[in-house]
Design an enzyme around this catalytic site. Structure first.
Site, PDB file in Angstrom:
ATOM      1  CB  CYS A   2     -37.930  34.779  31.780  1.00  0.00           C
ATOM      2  SG  CYS A   2     -36.637  33.629  32.195  1.00  0.00           S
ATOM      3  NE  ARG A  27     -38.811  39.656  27.602  1.00  0.00           N
ATOM      4  CZ  ARG A  27     -38.670  40.630  28.487  1.00  0.00           C
ATOM      5  NH1 ARG A  27     -39.019  41.851  28.183  1.00  0.00           N
ATOM      6  NH2 ARG A  27     -38.176  40.381  29.673  1.00  0.00           N
ATOM      7  CD1 TRP A  74     -32.766  33.135  26.531  1.00  0.00           C
ATOM      8  CD2 TRP A  74     -31.459  33.674  28.259  1.00  0.00           C
ATOM      9  NE1 TRP A  74     -31.491  33.268  26.072  1.00  0.00           N
ATOM     10  CE2 TRP A  74     -30.669  33.595  27.099  1.00  0.00           C
ATOM     11  CE3 TRP A  74     -30.839  33.986  29.466  1.00  0.00           C
ATOM     12  CZ2 TRP A  74     -29.294  33.825  27.110  1.00  0.00           C
ATOM     13  CZ3 TRP A  74     -29.480  34.219  29.472  1.00  0.00           C
ATOM     14  CH2 TRP A  74     -28.723  34.138  28.303  1.00  0.00           C
ATOM     15  CG  ASN A 100     -39.818  36.972  33.822  1.00  0.00           C
ATOM     16  OD1 ASN A 100     -40.022  35.802  33.525  1.00  0.00           O
ATOM     17  ND2 ASN A 100     -40.216  37.987  33.066  1.00  0.00           N
ATOM     18  N   GLY A 101     -36.510  36.439  36.894  1.00  0.00           N
ATOM     19  CA  GLY A 101     -35.589  36.877  37.941  1.00  0.00           C
ATOM     20  C   GLY A 101     -34.819  35.695  38.503  1.00  0.00           C
ATOM     21  CD  GLU A 485     -15.451  44.593  21.218  1.00  0.00           C
ATOM     22  OE1 GLU A 485     -14.774  43.749  20.606  1.00  0.00           O
ATOM     23  OE2 GLU A 485     -16.697  44.572  21.220  1.00  0.00           O
ATOM     24  CE  LYS A 489     -18.851  45.377  18.579  1.00  0.00           C
ATOM     25  NZ  LYS A 489     -18.497  44.251  19.260  1.00  0.00           N
ATOM     26  CD  GLU A 492     -18.971  43.568  15.133  1.00  0.00           C
ATOM     27  OE1 GLU A 492     -19.003  42.381  14.789  1.00  0.00           O
ATOM     28  OE2 GLU A 492     -18.852  43.916  16.318  1.00  0.00           O
ATOM     29  CG  HIS A 508       7.561  49.512  15.918  1.00  0.00           C
ATOM     30  ND1 HIS A 508       8.937  49.570  15.852  1.00  0.00           N
ATOM     31  CD2 HIS A 508       7.229  49.709  17.216  1.00  0.00           C
ATOM     32  CE1 HIS A 508       9.415  49.778  17.086  1.00  0.00           C
ATOM     33  NE2 HIS A 508       8.398  49.876  17.922  1.00  0.00           N
ATOM     34  CE  LYS A 607     -25.479  38.177  19.639  1.00  0.00           C
ATOM     35  NZ  LYS A 607     -24.506  39.248  19.881  1.00  0.00           N
TER      36      LYS A 607
END
Ligand code: G6P
Length: 612
Positions: A2, A27, A74, A100-101, A485, A489, A492, A508, A607
């Site tokens: 927010c 944001r 948001w 906000n919060g 992961e 990272k 990508e 193996h 995204k």
């Protein structure tokens, strides 16, 4: 996240408020709104969607006035909609709030206020603030006292701007754990959650500290402590920042900013959800299906990309601590696999940052066809997956802008750990075990901070390894998914070949490739598979392979085998992925950045992947 903007001065407020909101767009948000006082009445406009929509509305119906507040929302409580957009108001439309919060105790406050006759018109936590202020004004308090009294009742976090009919020429600003700054003069005040909305007008800024309340009017401002009335003397700072740097919080890229936000992300995902003494997780979004979840005998975790890796960690957590057989499937395979599901005993849990991934959504539909209970672990509130699933848990990680997911991965691990507590305590998990997990979860933000302090060292390491074209990432048990992961990272964002491998599989096949030009990143904390990992490292070493090890602080043995060691603090084995992934994110970031690549927007990737 927010964004807040307020204006008080001699110019038309709407122009400056809109300009401020536009500067906060980076944001991420899903709706916007403003309230302006024109000398005789308050006018509010809100839209679901973009600030441009709000601007269009404003161009049709100009709102004059030189004082006002505005917000980009948001969603955290209640779907993104015009109704849930800020500013929020009281019963009479005489108090206006942007926030906000999160008001953690809003449910209890709302119930109380409803009993007293207050009528709510949104699903937000914020609206309780407007009604509380209304209540105390009705009891005879002035605006500042009514706000202070309301804030004493609120548990949670806030940056707030409040206007009210009783004193229409004032803006009250307050903060607790959510930033708020006041831009001073000349002849005007611009108050905002982020300096980027202010610096176009003035470089003279006051930063409100926690539990401070500012009363601002045409004559000036007065700042006092929430718990007192006397003035707090604040310094006015001159801020000469580059605007783009501000949007990224001073970081070169959103990805790096998001990596550094992770201690806060973990706290946000945990907020209000741990009952430490009872070793329990309170997950409000699962309340309605709590009884149904008691009869579950098998969990199916379904996701794509980074979220899939989080699910693989979740599988270990849920089987080891909740004692429920768990399967993980990539969403693009799930529905073509003809999954055998029993509506009586199966649950499908989909994990998705965006809540819009086409394959993951298709898995939800497939499960619904088969009458199986569906849960979502989703970051974007009100997204399609959040709406389509029967129940779920939000990540509360805030918007993630870098295409390569970092902070949301950590928040997915946190939510899966909370879910393990929740389901485990419904079953055989003891209070002591539950309490131990809760206690360790609380320490994770501090531990991540310790790892982030090694940023410079990791950056140098990325430089030293910059010439390599292939990497292996290895780990076992909880850290096998972290190896996947870490490799994801790197590939990508740097377009360098990297492969995540279960360390036990080395012999193996992959071992055939080891030689001096193929370094291995080995995740090897002191856990139940430590010795096995050491043996695998020796096998690499014997073939001249270079090793970067992620190890537990104080482990001196490992430094004798590995070429480089990054240390992470000791924690419960099930929580190590939340720590081990951080150096891998930093390594990938610096590796790609040093190659001059567009880290936040890697080629060919998106995204949110809304096609199959
Ligand atoms: C894309 C993104 C990844 C993300 C994956 C799944 O590939 O680039 O960062 O992990 O989609 O997205 P979701 O929104 O469902 O978590």
């Amino acid at each position: 996240m927010c964004g807040i903007v307020g204006y008080l001065g001699k110019n038309q407020a709407q122009n400056i408020l809109l300009d401020g909101l536009k500067r906060l767009e980076y944001r991420g948000y899903d709706s916007a709104g403003l309230t302006v006082y024109n000398g005789s009445e308050f006018k509010t406009l809100k839209v679901k969607g973009k600030v441009a929509e709000l601007a269009k509305l404003l161009s049709q119906q100009k709102i004059s006035g030189t004082i006002g507040i505005a917000h980009t929302r948001w969603a955290t409580h209640g779907e993104p909609s015009e109704r849930n957009a800020h500013p929020h108001s009281d019963c009479q439309g005489e108090v206006f709030v942007v926030h906000n919060g999160i008001v953690e105790n809003y449910k209890a406050l709302k119930q109380e206020l409803e009993k007293e006759g207050h009528k709510f018109s949104s699903e937000t936590d914020t609206e309780v603030i407007a009604h509380l202020v209304e209540k105390f004004i009705a009891a005879g308090l002035n605006l500042e006292s009514a706000v202070k009294k309301s804030l004493h009742l609120i548990k949670g976090t806030y940056a707030l701007l409040i206007m009210a009919k009783i004193e229409p020429d004032k803006i009250i600003a307050a903060r607790l754990s959510s930033p708020l700054r006041i831009g001073v003069g000349p002849d005007q005040f611009i108050i905002a959650s982020d300096p980027s909305a202010i610096l176009n007008y003035t470089q003279q800024l006051i930063t409100l500290d926690d539990k401070e309340v500012a009363v601002i009017d045409q004559q000036g401002y007065h700042i006092s402590a929430l718990d007192g009335n006397g003035s707090v003397d604040k310094e006015i700072e001159k801020i000469e920042w580059d605007m783009t740097a501000i949007e990224k919080g001073g970081f070169d890229h959103f990805m790096l900013k998001e990596i550094f936000e992770q201690p806060e992300t973990v706290s946000n995902s945990l907020r209000g959800r741990l009952i430490d003494q009872q070793g329990l997780a309170a997950l409000g979004g699962l309340k309605e299906v709590e009884t149904e979840l008691r009869r579950i005998k098998r969990i199916n975790l379904v996701a794509c990309g980074t979220a899939y890796h989080a699910c693989l960690v979740g599988e270990y957590m849920l089987e080891e601590y909740a004692g429920i057989p768990t399967e993980v499937c990539v969403a693009s395979e799930f529905r073509y696999r003809k999954p055998i599901l029993d509506p009586q005993t199966d649950v499908i849990i989909v994990v998705s940052q965006s809540g819009e991934t086409a394959d993951t959504l298709a898995a939800v539909k497939e499960a619904k066809e088969k009458d199986v209970l569906t849960l979502g672990i989703v970051n974007v509130i009100g997204s399609t997956i959040a709406r389509e699933t029967d129940a779920g848990v939000y990540n509360h990680a805030g918007p993630e802008i870098g295409v390569a997911s970092t902070k949301v991965f950590i928040s997915q691990l946190v939510v899966l750990a909370l879910l393990t507590l929740f389901l485990g305590r419904q079953r055989q998990m003891s209070l002591v075990t539950g309490g131990r997990i809760a206690e360790e979860l609380r320490k994770i933000p501090g531990y991540i901070n310790q790892i982030l302090e090694q940023n410079e060292k990791i950056s140098q390491m990325a430089k030293d390894y910059g010439q390599f074209k292939d990497f292996f990432y290895l780990g076992r048990k909880y850290n096998f998914p972290v190896a996947l992961e870490g490799a994801l990272k790197l590939k990508e964002i740097s377009y360098v070949h990297s492969e995540g491998i279960a360390a036990g599989e080395l012999k193996h096949g992959p071992l055939a490739m080891i030689e001096k030009d193929l370094p291995s990143v080995f995740i090897c904390p002191q856990d139940s598979v430590y010795d096995k990992n050491l043996s695998n490292m020796e096998e690499i070493k014997a073939r001249q392979g270079k090793i970067i090890a992620i190890a537990t602080s104080g482990d001196t043995e490992i430094a004798k085998i590995a070429d480089e060691v990054i240390y992470i603090p000791k924690t419960l084995e099930m929580l190590t992925p939340m720590l081990a992934v951080v150096p891998l994110q930093l390594f990938a970031y610096h590796f790609a950045n040093q190659r001059g690549l567009d880290v936040d927007k890697p080629r060919n990737l998106a995204k949110s992947v809304t096609v199959e």
